[in-house]
Design a protein around this motif. Sequence first.
Motif, PDB file in Angstrom:
ATOM      1  N   ALA A 112       0.840  -1.202   0.000  1.00 10.19           N
ATOM      2  CA  ALA A 112       0.000   0.000   0.000  1.00 10.19           C
ATOM      3  C   ALA A 112       0.874   1.252   0.000  1.00 10.19           C
ATOM      4  CB  ALA A 112      -0.924  -0.007   1.219  1.00 10.19           C
ATOM      5  N   TRP A 113       1.955   1.237   0.782  1.00 10.79           N
ATOM      6  CA  TRP A 113       2.881   2.381   0.774  1.00 10.79           C
ATOM      7  C   TRP A 113       3.439   2.615  -0.625  1.00 10.79           C
ATOM      8  CZ3 TRP A 113       5.704   0.423   5.757  1.00 10.79           C
ATOM      9  CH2 TRP A 113       5.041   0.917   6.882  1.00 10.79           C
ATOM     10  N   MET A 114       3.838   1.545  -1.282  1.00  9.94           N
ATOM     11  CA  MET A 114       4.426   1.689  -2.610  1.00  9.94           C
ATOM     12  C   MET A 114       3.391   2.145  -3.633  1.00  9.94           C
ATOM     13  SD  MET A 114       6.971  -1.614  -2.585  1.00  9.94           S
ATOM     14  CE  MET A 114       8.033  -1.872  -1.151  1.00  9.94           C
ATOM     15  N   ALA A 115       2.162   1.745  -3.449  1.00  5.74           N
ATOM     16  CA  ALA A 115       1.104   2.224  -4.346  1.00  5.74           C
ATOM     17  C   ALA A 115       0.900   3.727  -4.170  1.00  5.74           C
ATOM     18  CB  ALA A 115      -0.196   1.479  -4.058  1.00  5.74           C
ATOM     19  N   ILE A 116       0.949   4.198  -2.927  1.00  2.29           N
ATOM     20  CA  ILE A 116       0.840   5.634  -2.672  1.00  2.29           C
ATOM     21  C   ILE A 116       2.025   6.373  -3.272  1.00  2.29           C
ATOM     22  CG2 ILE A 116       0.883   7.371  -0.832  1.00  2.29           C
ATOM     23  CD1 ILE A 116      -0.748   5.493   0.870  1.00  2.29           C
ATOM     24  N   ARG A 117       3.203   5.770  -3.164  1.00  2.00           N
ATOM     25  CA  ARG A 117       4.395   6.389  -3.740  1.00  2.00           C
ATOM     26  C   ARG A 117       4.267   6.563  -5.245  1.00  2.00           C
ATOM     27  NH1 ARG A 117       9.504   2.666  -3.640  1.00  2.00           N
ATOM     28  NH2 ARG A 117       8.398   1.819  -5.436  1.00  2.00           N
ATOM     29  N   GLU A 118       3.679   5.582  -5.910  1.00  2.00           N
ATOM     30  CA  GLU A 118       3.559   5.654  -7.362  1.00  2.00           C
ATOM     31  C   GLU A 118       2.492   6.657  -7.790  1.00  2.00           C
ATOM     32  OE1 GLU A 118       5.702   4.217  -9.261  1.00  2.00           O
ATOM     33  OE2 GLU A 118       6.658   3.213  -7.575  1.00  2.00           O
ATOM     34  N   ASP A 119       1.305   6.596  -7.165  1.00  2.00           N
ATOM     35  CA  ASP A 119       0.217   7.517  -7.526  1.00  2.00           C
ATOM     36  C   ASP A 119      -0.843   7.466  -6.436  1.00  2.00           C
ATOM     37  OD1 ASP A 119      -2.106   8.777  -8.712  1.00  2.00           O
ATOM     38  OD2 ASP A 119      -1.093   8.551 -10.659  1.00  2.00           O
ATOM     39  N   GLU A 120      -0.986   8.565  -5.703  1.00  2.00           N
ATOM     40  CA  GLU A 120      -1.937   8.597  -4.593  1.00  2.00           C
ATOM     41  C   GLU A 120      -3.376   8.455  -5.070  1.00  2.00           C
ATOM     42  OE1 GLU A 120      -1.687  11.670  -1.737  1.00  2.00           O
ATOM     43  OE2 GLU A 120       0.483  11.537  -1.495  1.00  2.00           O
ATOM     44  N   ASP A 121      -3.702   9.123  -6.163  1.00  2.00           N
ATOM     45  CA  ASP A 121      -5.086   9.089  -6.651  1.00  2.00           C
ATOM     46  C   ASP A 121      -5.486   7.680  -7.071  1.00  2.00           C
ATOM     47  OD1 ASP A 121      -5.314  11.828  -6.246  1.00  2.00           O
ATOM     48  OD2 ASP A 121      -4.499  12.278  -8.236  1.00  2.00           O
ATOM     49  N   VAL A 122      -4.607   7.001  -7.784  1.00  2.00           N
ATOM     50  CA  VAL A 122      -4.909   5.633  -8.201  1.00  2.00           C
ATOM     51  C   VAL A 122      -4.986   4.713  -6.990  1.00  2.00           C
ATOM     52  CG1 VAL A 122      -4.059   3.665  -9.528  1.00  2.00           C
ATOM     53  CG2 VAL A 122      -3.866   5.978 -10.466  1.00  2.00           C
ATOM     54  N   ALA A 123      -4.072   4.929  -6.016  1.00  2.00           N
ATOM     55  CA  ALA A 123      -4.097   4.103  -4.806  1.00  2.00           C
ATOM     56  C   ALA A 123      -5.410   4.265  -4.051  1.00  2.00           C
ATOM     57  CB  ALA A 123      -2.916   4.476  -3.902  1.00  2.00           C
ATOM     58  N   GLN A 124      -5.884   5.502  -3.963  1.00  2.00           N
ATOM     59  CA  GLN A 124      -7.154   5.743  -3.273  1.00  2.00           C
ATOM     60  C   GLN A 124      -8.317   5.124  -4.041  1.00  2.00           C
ATOM     61  OE1 GLN A 124      -8.142   9.879  -2.753  1.00  2.00           O
ATOM     62  NE2 GLN A 124      -9.299   9.463  -0.890  1.00  2.00           N
ATOM     63  N   ALA A 125      -8.265   5.194  -5.360  1.00  2.00           N
ATOM     64  CA  ALA A 125      -9.319   4.600  -6.176  1.00  2.00           C
ATOM     65  C   ALA A 125      -9.357   3.077  -6.035  1.00  2.00           C
ATOM     66  CB  ALA A 125      -9.125   4.981  -7.641  1.00  2.00           C
ATOM     67  N   MET A 126      -8.207   2.488  -5.690  1.00  2.00           N
ATOM     68  CA  MET A 126      -8.139   1.037  -5.499  1.00  2.00           C
ATOM     69  C   MET A 126      -8.603   0.615  -4.112  1.00  2.00           C
ATOM     70  SD  MET A 126      -4.473   0.295  -7.325  1.00  2.00           S
ATOM     71  CE  MET A 126      -4.463  -1.417  -6.802  1.00  2.00           C
ATOM     72  N   GLY A 127      -8.971   1.582  -3.274  1.00  2.00           N
ATOM     73  CA  GLY A 127      -9.497   1.254  -1.960  1.00  2.00           C
ATOM     74  C   GLY A 127      -8.519   1.390  -0.822  1.00  2.00           C
ATOM     75  N   ILE A 128      -7.339   1.953  -1.064  1.00  2.00           N
ATOM     76  CA  ILE A 128      -6.346   2.137   0.003  1.00  2.00           C
ATOM     77  C   ILE A 128      -6.730   3.349   0.840  1.00  2.00           C
ATOM     78  CG2 ILE A 128      -3.934   2.703   0.483  1.00  2.00           C
ATOM     79  CD1 ILE A 128      -3.172   1.120  -2.008  1.00  2.00           C
ATOM     80  N   ASP A 129      -6.757   3.175   2.134  1.00  2.00           N
ATOM     81  CA  ASP A 129      -7.069   4.269   3.061  1.00  2.00           C
ATOM     82  C   ASP A 129      -5.832   5.148   3.209  1.00  2.00           C
ATOM     83  OD1 ASP A 129      -7.769   5.959   5.097  1.00  2.00           O
ATOM     84  OD2 ASP A 129      -8.580   4.406   6.406  1.00  2.00           O
ATOM     85  N   LEU A 130      -5.832   6.310   2.557  1.00  2.81           N
ATOM     86  CA  LEU A 130      -4.658   7.171   2.554  1.00  2.81           C
ATOM     87  C   LEU A 130      -4.323   7.670   3.956  1.00  2.81           C
ATOM     88  CD1 LEU A 130      -5.125   9.326  -0.687  1.00  2.81           C
ATOM     89  CD2 LEU A 130      -3.842   7.206  -0.373  1.00  2.81           C
TER      90      LEU A 130
END
Length: 545
Positions: free
Chosen positions: A413-431
């Motif tokens: 999840a951290w690495m997904a946020i590092r790559e793109d926060e908007d996409v990570a949030q759209a995938m259901g990751i709690d920022l």
Amino acid sequence: MPAIHSETRFDWSQPVKTGLLGGVAALLLSLIGVIEASHARPVISGIISLGQALLLIVFVLTCVAAIRRAGYARQETSSRGRLLLCGGVAGLMVSVALAALVLIGNVVNLRAVFIKASPELYHLLTLGLDTGGVLALLMSGFLLGIVVGATYLLPARLRRAIAMALGAIPLLAVLYGAFFPGRRFTLPGALALFVVLSAGSYWGGDIRSLVKQRVASLPPAGQRVYKIALWALVALLVLLLPTTGSYPSQMLDLVGLYILMGLGLNIVVGFAGLLDLGYVAFFAIGAYTQAVLTSPEIRWLGEVRLTFWEALPFSVLMATLAGVILGIPVLRMRGDYLAIVTLGFGEIIRIVALSDWLKPYIGGSNGITRIPKPVIGGWELATPGRLYYLIIAGCLLAAVIAARLKHSRLGRAWMAIREDEDVAQAMGIDLVRTKLLAFATGAAFSGLSGAIFAAMITSIYPHSFHLLVSINTLGLIIVGGMGSIPGVILGSLALVGLPEILREFSEYRLLIYGVALVYMMLVRPEGLLPEARRKLELHEAEAAE
């Protein structure tokens, strides 16, 4: 790179221009005093000093650059004469610049402008010859350039092995003198070291391939035994390092503390991609918590003092809470804005600790002293060598936790946020939750490092927690390789250990250190031991360009 045609006419422009640029570099090193200051440290006792070695390095690099720019390095045997002449002319131009300095300096008093332009420097540049010294300097530069050119007639693999061995000997001489004061390389020892290093470089690749093949052919049980034996050997070497002396132990303690902080900041910056320039604040909070709970100078909590081990969990907890408190207001910030806010947080902590407002509680500008050392079963960790094992244990614990987190669901999840926060949030990751966990985990490691730091030096002051600590910690992550746990260790050795080794060179150590960093970033911009994904991203960007 300019093409070289088969005509016999020699192109003078490249070796002359490149040689003059190398001469400017040699003049700079001479006039700021690096050559003279380094002359006191021998590389090979009675043969060559570090100052002379630095000049030789300038000559060699200049000749290599001239040969490569002119394109002679890729020519056939028909261009041997031009290859040698190119190296000789480049070396001669470096000597011309230094000879001009000596001639002008003997006529005009340059010390009014350049205080390091001393007779000792001129004596060194002219090889200690009073008569004919300038001519000897010119001839030496020309002959050295020819020798450098002649190495291009050797097979590339052999040439690289020789270059690696010759370049490593001055560095190893400095390390040897730092770890074993008073000891120097002798000529037979240096020759033996050269043979070992060049042979290791020449056949190292073949030996590694052979070992890998043999290990791969072993059954699974044999492969496990091999890995265990290899790690046991590394552990033994690490455990024996403090036996080299008190000063090396102090240096290793400092490197270990930065490794511990780097592992924490690597989670925030390397894993989650959150640029934190106020990381020193958590380091300070951990140190001050440890000092307040253990030092007898602080009486507002009562007369009962905690031991190091009793206060350690509170130090880590306070730093973790500070990480959460910092993370809450910066959740919506990214990039430069996040860096500025965290930078302000670090400065706020330092200024508050320095103010008179908290002086009755944490000592203000007077700091806190008489902080007790850790004690294990009646054995006080009072020396740098003993504290080293505590720091190693902390680094090992932090590295294991960081490695486990990296490959966990939270790490992804951290690495997904590092790559793109908007996409990570759209995938259901709690920022909110994910970022707070990154700040809290990184702060916990920094608080642990601060607690050990306070016990190590037994006194802390607000000026110990300045911005440079955060910059150095971030720098070692970048140098080692963003997101790489082994890179943090190697980056700390390069970024923290190297300046300590060069401390004897006074103000010039930062210059040498800076040159080494610039060269490293030009050669390996992804870091010394980059994470696989980071390295792939960099080379994808280069391919796209």
